[in-house]
Every structure is written in structure tokens, then in C-alpha cells.
Design an enzyme around this catalytic site. Structure first.
Site, PDB file in Angstrom:
ATOM      1  N   ARG A  58       0.854  -1.201   0.000  1.00 43.94           N
ATOM      2  CA  ARG A  58       0.000   0.000   0.000  1.00 43.94           C
ATOM      3  C   ARG A  58       0.885   1.245   0.000  1.00 43.94           C
ATOM      4  O   ARG A  58       0.618   2.220  -0.668  1.00 43.94           O
ATOM      5  CB  ARG A  58      -0.974   0.023   1.181  1.00 43.94           C
ATOM      6  CG  ARG A  58      -1.748   1.348   1.241  1.00 43.94           C
ATOM      7  CD  ARG A  58      -2.989   1.378   2.132  1.00 43.94           C
ATOM      8  NE  ARG A  58      -2.957   0.480   3.260  1.00 43.94           N
ATOM      9  CZ  ARG A  58      -2.218   0.702   4.374  1.00 43.94           C
ATOM     10  NH1 ARG A  58      -1.493   1.795   4.492  1.00 43.94           N
ATOM     11  NH2 ARG A  58      -2.239  -0.185   5.343  1.00 43.94           N
ATOM     12  N   TYR A 111     -15.622  16.529 -16.598  1.00 45.35           N
ATOM     13  CA  TYR A 111     -15.917  15.096 -16.570  1.00 45.35           C
ATOM     14  C   TYR A 111     -17.046  14.842 -15.548  1.00 45.35           C
ATOM     15  O   TYR A 111     -16.987  15.343 -14.423  1.00 45.35           O
ATOM     16  CB  TYR A 111     -14.656  14.326 -16.187  1.00 45.35           C
ATOM     17  CG  TYR A 111     -14.888  12.845 -16.040  1.00 45.35           C
ATOM     18  CD1 TYR A 111     -15.205  12.056 -17.137  1.00 45.35           C
ATOM     19  CD2 TYR A 111     -14.806  12.240 -14.795  1.00 45.35           C
ATOM     20  CE1 TYR A 111     -15.428  10.705 -17.004  1.00 45.35           C
ATOM     21  CE2 TYR A 111     -15.031  10.884 -14.648  1.00 45.35           C
ATOM     22  CZ  TYR A 111     -15.334  10.114 -15.758  1.00 45.35           C
ATOM     23  OH  TYR A 111     -15.566   8.777 -15.617  1.00 45.35           O
ATOM     24  N   ASP A 183      -6.717  18.520 -15.219  1.00 48.92           N
ATOM     25  CA  ASP A 183      -6.980  17.140 -15.629  1.00 48.92           C
ATOM     26  C   ASP A 183      -6.525  17.035 -17.086  1.00 48.92           C
ATOM     27  O   ASP A 183      -7.177  17.580 -17.984  1.00 48.92           O
ATOM     28  CB  ASP A 183      -8.482  16.844 -15.473  1.00 48.92           C
ATOM     29  CG  ASP A 183      -8.838  15.416 -15.859  1.00 48.92           C
ATOM     30  OD1 ASP A 183      -8.091  14.798 -16.645  1.00 48.92           O
ATOM     31  OD2 ASP A 183      -9.887  14.934 -15.402  1.00 48.92           O
ATOM     32  N   LYS A 208      -7.210   5.968 -19.928  1.00 46.49           N
ATOM     33  CA  LYS A 208      -7.482   6.460 -21.268  1.00 46.49           C
ATOM     34  C   LYS A 208      -6.218   6.360 -22.129  1.00 46.49           C
ATOM     35  O   LYS A 208      -5.727   5.283 -22.362  1.00 46.49           O
ATOM     36  CB  LYS A 208      -8.054   7.876 -21.182  1.00 46.49           C
ATOM     37  CG  LYS A 208      -9.125   8.055 -20.081  1.00 46.49           C
ATOM     38  CD  LYS A 208     -10.397   7.279 -20.317  1.00 46.49           C
ATOM     39  CE  LYS A 208     -11.311   7.211 -19.103  1.00 46.49           C
ATOM     40  NZ  LYS A 208     -11.689   8.470 -18.494  1.00 46.49           N
TER      41      LYS A 208
HETATM   42  C1  LIG Z   1     -12.282   8.936 -17.327  1.00 42.03           C
HETATM   43  C2  LIG Z   1     -11.950  10.288 -16.838  1.00 42.03           C
HETATM   44  C3  LIG Z   1     -11.770  10.545 -15.479  1.00 42.03           C
HETATM   45  C4  LIG Z   1     -11.973   9.489 -14.419  1.00 42.03           C
HETATM   46  O1  LIG Z   1     -11.042   8.479 -14.487  1.00 42.03           O
HETATM   47  P1  LIG Z   1     -11.332   6.941 -14.043  1.00 42.03           P
HETATM   48  O2  LIG Z   1     -10.064   6.277 -14.372  1.00 42.03           O
HETATM   49  O3  LIG Z   1     -12.507   6.475 -14.827  1.00 42.03           O
HETATM   50  O4  LIG Z   1     -11.629   6.998 -12.572  1.00 42.03           O
HETATM   51  C5  LIG Z   1     -11.421  11.817 -15.112  1.00 42.03           C
HETATM   52  N1  LIG Z   1     -11.281  12.817 -16.018  1.00 42.03           N
HETATM   53  C6  LIG Z   1     -11.460  12.610 -17.332  1.00 42.03           C
HETATM   54  C7  LIG Z   1     -11.291  13.746 -18.283  1.00 42.03           C
HETATM   55  C8  LIG Z   1     -11.818  11.349 -17.783  1.00 42.03           C
HETATM   56  O5  LIG Z   1     -12.018  11.156 -19.093  1.00 42.03           O
END
Ligand SMILES: *Cc1c(COP(=O)(O)O)cnc(C)c1O
Length: 390
Positions: A58, A111, A183, A208
Site C-alpha cells: 500500500r 468530466y 486534468d 485512457k
Molecule cells: C475517465 C476520466 C476521469 C476518471 O477516471 P477513471 O479512471 O474512470 O476513474 C477523469 N477525467 C477525465 C477527463 C476522464 O475522461
């Protein structure tokens, strides 16, 4: 080995080289060329407290360290932390930087999961989120107050692909004594490095583009050692860590990020230009098109325009409903950034957690379609869209 040392060695190397090598020296124990999946929860100590830098997975794991070191290098950060998901990363940033009574200023085009986290977890806890539809510095200035500790943006935004001038918002945040978190999921560090534009923290859903193969859920935060120390404390205390196999998958994805992004960008640009001329298509949202309102800023702060396209068809919601089940190559699915092309209906899928009234006010109505353009042959992708458009 000190991961900082291995990272320093690669400082002057190019992006693709760093993606393949930083944090990924041959395994000191065995010479394994590829970072092994250290599938162990604990590490044997020679005497109490005497260990080789790892005690319990962890708190830290060598496969995770390799990923974190590489991610930090790609974003030009002092340090990186990998998480179990993008939202675990987002949560850790919000929880470690904010106290009840503080405010967060965010762009309204956000998001859906980030919006839900702010509204359903942080607002009841005592943090007030404020949103601006106008994501210019003036728009943010109108919602920033003396209590604002954090400005949170995405660029390009999801799903309308608006472009926010990161350098301008960083300057505004710092003038008000706030931090800027970006982000960077839609751009990936290959196309844009927000820390170099003045941001304090960068957050990723590694699910992604970074993972890139739609086979892992993960997240990351990168930034200064000072800010990351607080976030690491929170992560170790609260536990949203990724497993070593997940770290391995993301690390493997990173190795091809540069070539994948080149193809994502080229395919998306070609499809966006073509869609724009299609008689059934009303509007195309792609920052690479010169008529996109954010084109100039995107050209200034990004190396390419990304693989995401949104569009509206003539005939609105009915046309979208008819189109969505008809694509064959583009799978109807949430998520984005994988090698395979996906199509999604934000209003009922990725952004369903935003109340309808608010969604519609922001232009995320039932007529909006979002494409994650993959790296298949572009002629096949175009033929698929053409057949579905009818
Ligand atoms: C998918 C996504 C998230 C969240 O990420 P997870 O891995 O699904 O928790 C946050 N910001 C953006 C822009 C995303 O496309």
C-alpha cells in the site's frame, strides 16, 4: 536504486525515449529488461526497520515506482503518484488540499464523475464548488473568492472540447493564492504539459490514452515534491493504490504513447475535416479545425489536437438515436483513448450523473455525439461513419 537518479539521467532525452526508459532500468536483482510485476504485498526485512525501500505494497511497490517515475518525467514534474483510478487521484488531490469552508473554482464543462465527486462528496463535507461557463480568465475571476484554494480545469474539456488557456488561468490562480490543477486526460503529456505552463498539479485517468488499450483502470497525480508529499500521505492513509499488474499495463502503454498519439491526431483531424463537410452533420467540435473558437490557444499550448471529436447531427436527438446503434467499427461504449475507436452519447452515458437541466444549459443535450478516434486505418473509420450516417 534512487528513482530520482535514474530520472535525472534521462533529462535531456526526447519524449518517446523517456516513455520507454525512465524508471525502467534493468532489474537490479535479475537483469530483467522489462520492469517485473512485483506481485507481493510485503517485503522481507533483514532486521526490524531494515529494508530496501519497500515495506508494504500500500505504501509502495517497485512496479508502481517505475510507473510513477516515468509519468513524472513525461510531465516534467518532480514527482508522480499512481492511483487505482482517475477518480481516486482526483479525490486524493481534493481531500488533501481542501478543508471544510474552502472553495473550488471549476470550469462548467467537466468530466461527469468529477462533477459528482464535487457535488455529492465534497459539498456535503463543507467544500463549496463554483462553476463558470466562461472558461476565460475573466470567467474564472468572476467565481474566485478569498476562500478559493483550488482551480480545477480540463483542456480540452469533456465532452465539448473547449480549450482553456492554461498559462492564463495559472497566473490568475496564483494571483489569488490558489493552486491550479489540470486534468490532462484528454491531451496526454505527449500533446500538452500543463506544469510547464504554470499549473501546480496534473491529474490523469491513465485508463485512457496512457494505458491506451482499454484494458486497465488507473489514475495519476504529478507535481512538486512539496504538494505530492501531502497527497502521498493521504493515499497511504486512505489506500486508493493501484496493483502491480495494473501499473505494469499502464507502463507498457506508455512505451507507445508517442506513436499512438500521432496516429490518433492524424486520424481525428482527417475525420473532423470530412465530417464538417458531410450534409448530415450540423456541427463538429474539434480544436484542430481553424473555425474552432479555441484553435489558436490549442495551437499555442498543444503539440497536436488530440483524438477526440464531438458532433451534432442535423435532426438533433432523433438523428443521434438513429446513428448510434449503426456504427460497426466504432463501438458504442463509455471511455476513450484506446487503440480502438469508440462512440458515445454523453447525455445518457458519461455525463448522465449531471442533472438534465444543467446538462442542457451546457450544451450536453441528447443530440450530442462523442467520438474517441482510434488508430485503425482512417479509410475504414470514415466508411463506418459514412454507412451509419446513411
Ligand atoms: C475517465 C476520466 C476521469 C476518471 O477516471 P477513471 O479512471 O474512470 O476513474 C477523469 N477525467 C477525465 C477527463 C476522464 O475522461
Amino acid at each position: 536504486m534512487d528513482p530520482q537518479c535514474t530520472a535525472a539521467k534521462w533529462e535531456s532525452a526526447g519524449f518517446a525515449t523517456r516513455a520507454i526508459h525512465v524508471g525502467q532500468d534493468a532489474d537490479p536483482a535479475t537483469g530483467a529488461t522489462v520492469v517485473p510485476i512485483y506481485a507481493t504485498s510485503t517485503f522481507t526485512q533483514s532486521a526490524p526497520g531494515k529494508h530496501k525501500g519497500y515495506e508494504y505494497s500500500r505504501s509502495g511497490n517497485p512496479t508502481r515506482t517505475a510507473l510513477e517515475t516515468c509519468l513524472a518525467s513525461l510531465e516534467h514534474a518532480e514527482r508522480g503518484l499512481a492511483f487505482a483510478s482517475g477518480l481516486a487521484a482526483t479525490n486524493a488531490v481534493l481531500a488533501s488540499l481542501l478543508q471544510p469552508g474552502d472553495e473550488v473554482a471549476a470550469s462548467a464543462d467537466l468530466y461527469g464523475g468529477t462533477f459528482r465527486l464535487l457535488e455529492r462528496i465534497f459539498r456535503p463535507w463543507g467544500v463549496t464548488p463554483r462553476y463558470t461557463d466562461d472558461a476565460s480568465a475573466a470567467g474564472f475571476a468572476s467565481i474566485v473568492t478569498p476562500r478559493t484554494k483550488l482551480i480545477w480545469i480540463e483542456s480540452p474539456t469533456n465532452p465539448l472540447l473547449q480549450i482553456i488557456d492554461i498559462a492564463e488561468i495559472a497566473e490568475l490562480a496564483h494571483r489569488y493564492g490558489a493552486k491550479l490543477a489540470v486534468d490532462n486526460t484528454f491531451a496526454s503529456p505527449y500533446l500538452q504539459q500543463p506544469l510547464r505552463l504554470g499549473a501546480d498539479l496534473v491529474i490523469h485517468s491513465t485508463t485512457k490514452y496512457l494505458g491506451g488499450h482499454s484494458d486497465v483502470v488507473g489514475g495519476a497525480v504529478v507535481g512538486s515534491k512539496e504538494l505530492l508529499a501531502a497527497i502521498q500521505f493521504y493515499q497511504n492513509a486512505a489506500g486508493g493504490v493501484p496493483g502491480p499488474f495494473d501499473c505494469y499495463l499502464v507502463l507498457r502503454g506508455l512505451k507507445t504513447l508517442a506513436v499512438r498519439m500521432e496516429r490518433h491526431c492524424a486520424n481525428a483531424m482527417e475525420l473532423a475535416q470530412w465530417l464538417q463537410t458531410h450534409p448530415r452533420v450540423e456541427t463538429v467540435y474539434y480544436p484542430g479545425l481553424p473555425n474552432h473558437p479555441g484553435h489558436a490557444v490549442a495551437a499555442k499550448q498543444m503539440r497536436g489536437f488530440g483524438g477526440m471529436i464531438s458532433m451534432r447531427l442535423r435532426g438533433g436527438a432523433d438523428a443521434a438515436r438513429a446513428f448510434l446503434p449503426k456504427t460497426r467499427l466504432f463501438s458504442l461504449a463509455e471511455s476513450l483513448g484506446g487503440v480502438e475507436s469508440l462512440v458515445c452519447h454523453p447525455a445518457t452515458m458519461t455525463h448522465a450523473s449531471i442533472p438534465a437541466e444543467m446538462r442542457h444549459a451546457r450544451g450536453i443535450d441528447d443530440g450530442l455525439i462523442r467520438l474517441s478516434v482510434g488508430i485503425e486505418d482512417v479509410a475504414d473509420l470514415r466508411a463506418d461513419l459514412q454507412a451509419a450516417l446513411g
